[in-house]
Design a protein around this motif. Sequence first.
Motif, PDB file in Angstrom:
ATOM      1  N   VAL A  72       0.840  -1.207   0.000  1.00  0.00           N
ATOM      2  CA  VAL A  72       0.000   0.000   0.000  1.00  0.00           C
ATOM      3  C   VAL A  72       0.874   1.256   0.000  1.00  0.00           C
ATOM      4  O   VAL A  72       0.578   2.223  -0.712  1.00  0.00           O
ATOM      5  N   GLU A  73       1.945   1.237   0.754  1.00  0.00           N
ATOM      6  CA  GLU A  73       2.875   2.377   0.765  1.00  0.00           C
ATOM      7  C   GLU A  73       3.525   2.567  -0.604  1.00  0.00           C
ATOM      8  O   GLU A  73       3.679   3.691  -1.073  1.00  0.00           O
ATOM      9  N   ARG A  74       3.916   1.467  -1.230  1.00  0.00           N
ATOM     10  CA  ARG A  74       4.608   1.553  -2.522  1.00  0.00           C
ATOM     11  C   ARG A  74       3.707   2.083  -3.639  1.00  0.00           C
ATOM     12  O   ARG A  74       4.189   2.674  -4.589  1.00  0.00           O
ATOM     13  N   ALA A  76       1.214   4.249  -3.137  1.00  0.00           N
ATOM     14  CA  ALA A  76       0.761   5.612  -2.845  1.00  0.00           C
ATOM     15  C   ALA A  76       1.367   6.519  -3.918  1.00  0.00           C
ATOM     16  O   ALA A  76       2.557   6.406  -4.246  1.00  0.00           O
ATOM     17  N   PRO A  77       0.572   7.395  -4.521  1.00  0.00           N
ATOM     18  CA  PRO A  77       1.050   8.201  -5.651  1.00  0.00           C
ATOM     19  C   PRO A  77       2.376   8.912  -5.438  1.00  0.00           C
ATOM     20  O   PRO A  77       3.222   8.927  -6.329  1.00  0.00           O
ATOM     21  N   GLN A  78       2.588   9.504  -4.254  1.00  0.00           N
ATOM     22  CA  GLN A  78       3.843  10.221  -4.037  1.00  0.00           C
ATOM     23  C   GLN A  78       5.044   9.285  -4.122  1.00  0.00           C
ATOM     24  O   GLN A  78       6.117   9.686  -4.579  1.00  0.00           O
ATOM     25  N   ASN A  79       4.896   8.034  -3.708  1.00  0.00           N
ATOM     26  CA  ASN A  79       5.991   7.063  -3.789  1.00  0.00           C
ATOM     27  C   ASN A  79       6.091   6.462  -5.190  1.00  0.00           C
ATOM     28  O   ASN A  79       7.186   6.229  -5.698  1.00  0.00           O
ATOM     29  N   LEU A  80       4.953   6.232  -5.784  1.00  0.00           N
ATOM     30  CA  LEU A  80       4.889   5.635  -7.120  1.00  0.00           C
ATOM     31  C   LEU A  80       5.505   6.560  -8.171  1.00  0.00           C
ATOM     32  O   LEU A  80       6.296   6.123  -9.015  1.00  0.00           O
ATOM     33  N   ILE A  81       5.183   7.835  -8.092  1.00  0.00           N
ATOM     34  CA  ILE A  81       5.698   8.809  -9.067  1.00  0.00           C
ATOM     35  C   ILE A  81       7.224   8.841  -9.036  1.00  0.00           C
ATOM     36  O   ILE A  81       7.875   8.806 -10.075  1.00  0.00           O
ATOM     37  N   THR A 117      -7.086 -11.153   7.115  1.00  0.00           N
ATOM     38  CA  THR A 117      -8.544 -11.185   7.160  1.00  0.00           C
ATOM     39  C   THR A 117      -9.129 -10.683   5.837  1.00  0.00           C
ATOM     40  O   THR A 117      -8.459  -9.960   5.083  1.00  0.00           O
ATOM     41  N   ALA A 118     -10.371 -11.051   5.615  1.00  0.00           N
ATOM     42  CA  ALA A 118     -11.059 -10.601   4.400  1.00  0.00           C
ATOM     43  C   ALA A 118     -11.146  -9.078   4.368  1.00  0.00           C
ATOM     44  O   ALA A 118     -11.002  -8.462   3.308  1.00  0.00           O
ATOM     45  N   GLN A 119     -11.346  -8.461   5.521  1.00  0.00           N
ATOM     46  CA  GLN A 119     -11.442  -7.002   5.595  1.00  0.00           C
ATOM     47  C   GLN A 119     -10.112  -6.348   5.214  1.00  0.00           C
ATOM     48  O   GLN A 119     -10.085  -5.365   4.473  1.00  0.00           O
ATOM     49  N   ALA A 120      -9.011  -6.893   5.691  1.00  0.00           N
ATOM     50  CA  ALA A 120      -7.698  -6.334   5.359  1.00  0.00           C
ATOM     51  C   ALA A 120      -7.435  -6.478   3.865  1.00  0.00           C
ATOM     52  O   ALA A 120      -6.945  -5.543   3.222  1.00  0.00           O
ATOM     53  N   TRP A 121      -7.756  -7.645   3.314  1.00  0.00           N
ATOM     54  CA  TRP A 121      -7.493  -7.850   1.889  1.00  0.00           C
ATOM     55  C   TRP A 121      -8.407  -6.970   1.035  1.00  0.00           C
ATOM     56  O   TRP A 121      -7.999  -6.465  -0.011  1.00  0.00           O
ATOM     57  N   GLU A 122      -9.633  -6.769   1.474  1.00  0.00           N
ATOM     58  CA  GLU A 122     -10.556  -5.899   0.754  1.00  0.00           C
ATOM     59  C   GLU A 122     -10.013  -4.471   0.722  1.00  0.00           C
ATOM     60  O   GLU A 122     -10.117  -3.774  -0.284  1.00  0.00           O
ATOM     61  N   ALA A 123      -9.396  -4.032   1.814  1.00  0.00           N
ATOM     62  CA  ALA A 123      -8.786  -2.698   1.859  1.00  0.00           C
ATOM     63  C   ALA A 123      -7.655  -2.594   0.844  1.00  0.00           C
ATOM     64  O   ALA A 123      -7.511  -1.572   0.165  1.00  0.00           O
ATOM     65  N   VAL A 124      -6.866  -3.660   0.714  1.00  0.00           N
ATOM     66  CA  VAL A 124      -5.765  -3.678  -0.263  1.00  0.00           C
ATOM     67  C   VAL A 124      -6.319  -3.566  -1.683  1.00  0.00           C
ATOM     68  O   VAL A 124      -5.830  -2.768  -2.489  1.00  0.00           O
ATOM     69  N   LYS A 125      -7.325  -4.373  -1.980  1.00  0.00           N
ATOM     70  CA  LYS A 125      -7.909  -4.339  -3.328  1.00  0.00           C
ATOM     71  C   LYS A 125      -8.532  -2.977  -3.627  1.00  0.00           C
ATOM     72  O   LYS A 125      -8.382  -2.456  -4.732  1.00  0.00           O
ATOM     73  N   THR A 126      -9.206  -2.414  -2.641  1.00  0.00           N
ATOM     74  CA  THR A 126      -9.860  -1.120  -2.845  1.00  0.00           C
ATOM     75  C   THR A 126      -8.854  -0.016  -3.122  1.00  0.00           C
ATOM     76  O   THR A 126      -9.042   0.783  -4.047  1.00  0.00           O
ATOM     77  N   SER A 167      -4.634   5.285   0.567  1.00  0.00           N
ATOM     78  CA  SER A 167      -3.550   4.507   1.186  1.00  0.00           C
ATOM     79  C   SER A 167      -3.571   4.634   2.703  1.00  0.00           C
ATOM     80  O   SER A 167      -3.404   3.640   3.420  1.00  0.00           O
ATOM     81  N   ASP A 168      -3.782   5.857   3.205  1.00  0.00           N
ATOM     82  CA  ASP A 168      -3.833   6.072   4.656  1.00  0.00           C
ATOM     83  C   ASP A 168      -4.976   5.281   5.291  1.00  0.00           C
ATOM     84  O   ASP A 168      -4.806   4.664   6.341  1.00  0.00           O
ATOM     85  N   ILE A 169      -6.133   5.301   4.642  1.00  0.00           N
ATOM     86  CA  ILE A 169      -7.300   4.594   5.163  1.00  0.00           C
ATOM     87  C   ILE A 169      -7.045   3.087   5.159  1.00  0.00           C
ATOM     88  O   ILE A 169      -7.325   2.394   6.140  1.00  0.00           O
ATOM     89  N   ALA A 170      -6.487   2.577   4.065  1.00  0.00           N
ATOM     90  CA  ALA A 170      -6.190   1.144   3.977  1.00  0.00           C
ATOM     91  C   ALA A 170      -5.187   0.728   5.047  1.00  0.00           C
ATOM     92  O   ALA A 170      -5.351  -0.317   5.683  1.00  0.00           O
ATOM     93  N   ILE A 171      -4.173   1.528   5.263  1.00  0.00           N
ATOM     94  CA  ILE A 171      -3.155   1.198   6.273  1.00  0.00           C
ATOM     95  C   ILE A 171      -3.772   1.187   7.671  1.00  0.00           C
ATOM     96  O   ILE A 171      -3.434   0.322   8.490  1.00  0.00           O
ATOM     97  N   GLU A 172      -4.697   2.097   7.950  1.00  0.00           N
ATOM     98  CA  GLU A 172      -5.379   2.087   9.250  1.00  0.00           C
ATOM     99  C   GLU A 172      -6.143   0.787   9.442  1.00  0.00           C
ATOM    100  O   GLU A 172      -6.095   0.175  10.517  1.00  0.00           O
ATOM    101  N   ILE A 173      -6.853   0.340   8.409  1.00  0.00           N
ATOM    102  CA  ILE A 173      -7.622  -0.907   8.480  1.00  0.00           C
ATOM    103  C   ILE A 173      -6.688  -2.098   8.671  1.00  0.00           C
ATOM    104  O   ILE A 173      -6.921  -2.955   9.533  1.00  0.00           O
TER     105      ILE A 173
END
Length: 184
Positions: A72-74, A76-81, A117-126, A167-173
């Motif tokens: 998720v960090e990788r 994130a647009p600022q890191n990806l760019i 968990t399914a919730q964590a993986w769903e956050a990654v996909k989202t 990315s921040d929201i996914a990392i919190e989840i």
Amino acid sequence: MPSSQELLFIVIIAGAVVLVIWTLKDTLKKGEKKEKEEREKALRAASGKAEGHGDVVLPLQLQAYERIVLFVERIAPQNLIGRVNQPGFTVLDMQIGMVSNIKSEYDHNVSQQIYVTAQAWEAVKTVKEQTISIINQIALKLPPDAPSIELNKQILELFMLQPESPSDIAIEIINAEARKLMQR
């Protein structure tokens, strides 16, 4: 009246029948007990609490959470760019590069879903889908042959205006799910 030999024979037969019945009942009880123990062991294994099993699975699960946070960090647009941008890239080059990079990173980490968990993986996909969608939407508004800096600038401006990025929201989840795991 039966003779003593016949009587002895009947007693021996009766004793043998009692012995056979007693042995069968004992065997059945042992079989039921063993079957119950195997069911309980299977249930413990399924829940990750079998003797020794949790010692192996927990580190794998925690490592999976670490890897998906890194993913998720990788992306994130600022890191990806910073990783994808090359001198001379156009908007189209940058768009293709970023989307390809996200998909490649995702493919590299897709196996981690079996440990989280399914919730964590769903956050990654989202977060993956939202990031790709944002990149594509902004890129469509720009001329494909414009310098990549135009795309990068608009993406970063959009993310700077948001109080929390996907990315921040996914990392919190993901962190919340990992904390639950560590408290077991």
